[in-house]
Design a protein around this motif. Sequence first.
Motif, PDB file in Angstrom:
ATOM      1  N   SER A 206       9.387  75.564  39.899  1.00 24.16           N
ATOM      2  CA  SER A 206       9.814  76.907  40.346  1.00 24.16           C
ATOM      3  C   SER A 206      10.618  77.684  39.379  1.00 24.16           C
ATOM      4  N   ALA A 207      11.313  76.994  38.338  1.00 21.66           N
ATOM      5  CA  ALA A 207      12.368  77.597  37.661  1.00 21.66           C
ATOM      6  C   ALA A 207      11.505  77.855  36.256  1.00 21.66           C
ATOM      7  N   LEU A 208      12.103  78.710  35.631  1.00 22.52           N
ATOM      8  CA  LEU A 208      11.533  79.205  34.303  1.00 22.52           C
ATOM      9  C   LEU A 208      12.494  78.669  33.106  1.00 22.52           C
ATOM     10  N   GLY A 209      13.475  78.544  33.446  1.00 22.54           N
ATOM     11  CA  GLY A 209      14.597  78.163  32.520  1.00 22.54           C
ATOM     12  C   GLY A 209      15.930  77.623  33.083  1.00 22.54           C
ATOM     13  N   HIS A 210      16.748  76.890  32.137  1.00 19.93           N
ATOM     14  CA  HIS A 210      18.094  76.675  32.583  1.00 19.93           C
ATOM     15  C   HIS A 210      18.909  76.665  31.204  1.00 19.93           C
ATOM     16  N   MET A 211      20.213  76.908  31.446  1.00 24.47           N
ATOM     17  CA  MET A 211      21.450  76.467  30.602  1.00 24.47           C
ATOM     18  C   MET A 211      22.204  75.552  31.072  1.00 24.47           C
ATOM     19  N   LEU A 212      22.541  74.633  30.267  1.00 18.46           N
ATOM     20  CA  LEU A 212      23.244  73.426  30.933  1.00 18.46           C
ATOM     21  C   LEU A 212      24.618  73.372  30.331  1.00 18.46           C
ATOM     22  N   PRO A 213      25.433  73.921  31.195  1.00 19.19           N
ATOM     23  CA  PRO A 213      27.023  73.502  30.503  1.00 19.19           C
ATOM     24  C   PRO A 213      27.487  72.276  30.584  1.00 19.19           C
ATOM     25  N   GLY A 214      28.578  72.170  29.469  1.00 13.27           N
ATOM     26  CA  GLY A 214      29.031  70.931  29.372  1.00 13.27           C
ATOM     27  C   GLY A 214      30.692  70.862  29.075  1.00 13.27           C
ATOM     28  N   GLU A 215      31.402  69.852  29.373  1.00 14.20           N
ATOM     29  CA  GLU A 215      32.940  70.130  28.989  1.00 14.20           C
ATOM     30  C   GLU A 215      33.360  68.779  28.473  1.00 14.20           C
ATOM     31  N   LYS A 216      33.933  68.636  27.335  1.00 16.65           N
ATOM     32  CA  LYS A 216      34.300  67.481  26.513  1.00 16.65           C
ATOM     33  C   LYS A 216      35.548  66.936  27.154  1.00 16.65           C
ATOM     34  N   ALA A 217      36.164  65.694  26.966  1.00 18.63           N
ATOM     35  CA  ALA A 217      37.161  65.076  27.497  1.00 18.63           C
ATOM     36  C   ALA A 217      38.424  65.715  27.182  1.00 18.63           C
ATOM     37  N   ASP A 218      38.494  66.541  26.348  1.00 20.97           N
ATOM     38  CA  ASP A 218      39.872  67.334  25.925  1.00 20.97           C
ATOM     39  C   ASP A 218      39.546  68.818  26.618  1.00 20.97           C
ATOM     40  N   GLY A 219      38.849  69.055  27.592  1.00 25.99           N
ATOM     41  CA  GLY A 219      38.594  70.255  28.308  1.00 25.99           C
ATOM     42  C   GLY A 219      37.665  71.395  27.458  1.00 25.99           C
ATOM     43  N   THR A 220      37.426  71.036  26.204  1.00 25.35           N
ATOM     44  CA  THR A 220      36.573  71.963  25.320  1.00 25.35           C
ATOM     45  C   THR A 220      35.116  72.351  25.960  1.00 25.35           C
ATOM     46  N   SER A 221      34.835  73.517  26.202  1.00 26.13           N
ATOM     47  CA  SER A 221      33.584  73.863  26.859  1.00 26.13           C
ATOM     48  C   SER A 221      32.620  73.779  25.620  1.00 26.13           C
TER      49      SER A 221
END
Length: 253
Positions: free
Chosen positions: A150-165
């Motif tokens: 059903s979805a056409l796309g997604h953006m997958l956010p992440g976060e490093k151990a130091d809190g950097t996005s």
Amino acid sequence: MLTSDDFLREIRSRGATRVSRVRFRDNRSTIWSLTQGGTVLNVHVAYRGASSPLLDAFATLAIEGGVGSATSRRAAREVVAWPDVTEAIRVAREGQAVRDRDEAGRAAHCSATADQRAYVRALYHYFNQTRFRGRLPDDIPVRLSGRMKSALGHMLPGEKADGTSYVVEIALNIDLMLPGNGAERVDTLLHEMAHVADYLESGGRGHGASWKEWARRIGCRPTTLYDRPVRYRARRSDRVTRVPPLPTALRGL
């Protein structure tokens, strides 16, 4: 927390008497579906904590047999916007995306051909320069997925151990490469790139006010990517190898 029997009883009491079974599923893409002629409702496990208004929305979808009317579209938007399921899928996708990468950091389950990968990279770089003034990272992976339904796309956010996005990936439904999907292909990529900008610059993860402002600024529709007029494969097992023509501005570059 609702059991499957509780969930079934609640939606049947709201008029969804055709449904005879509710099954909770833990997956990364499909958050609900009706199967077996509309008698089985499959829902993501995060909906075990569904509120009364959300149960109303599920009952509407079950009664109407899916998304077709204005009423069912409103119900579908309520279901998709449920914060618990949004977070559950984000966590599942981030973990799977990390597991799915090879030693070089490339997506191991990308359905794109080499030419298709070059095509989507060209589009990404072009829009980054022309719509975002080069503010997005150049190295965000963009892959094509043959698994999306059903979805056409997604953006997958992440976060490093130091809190950097950072952004793990952008994924697009490979059916967007089919003939007749040109406008939706461009709009979907811009939609996900707007999520990149919103997440990296303001921490936004959904379709809130900050994302909608980005969407308006860069010229994509400020709406979710469900129920769009997209052509799909006749069979999900069919391979899509088509590479659409590049926009005129990119040809020869």
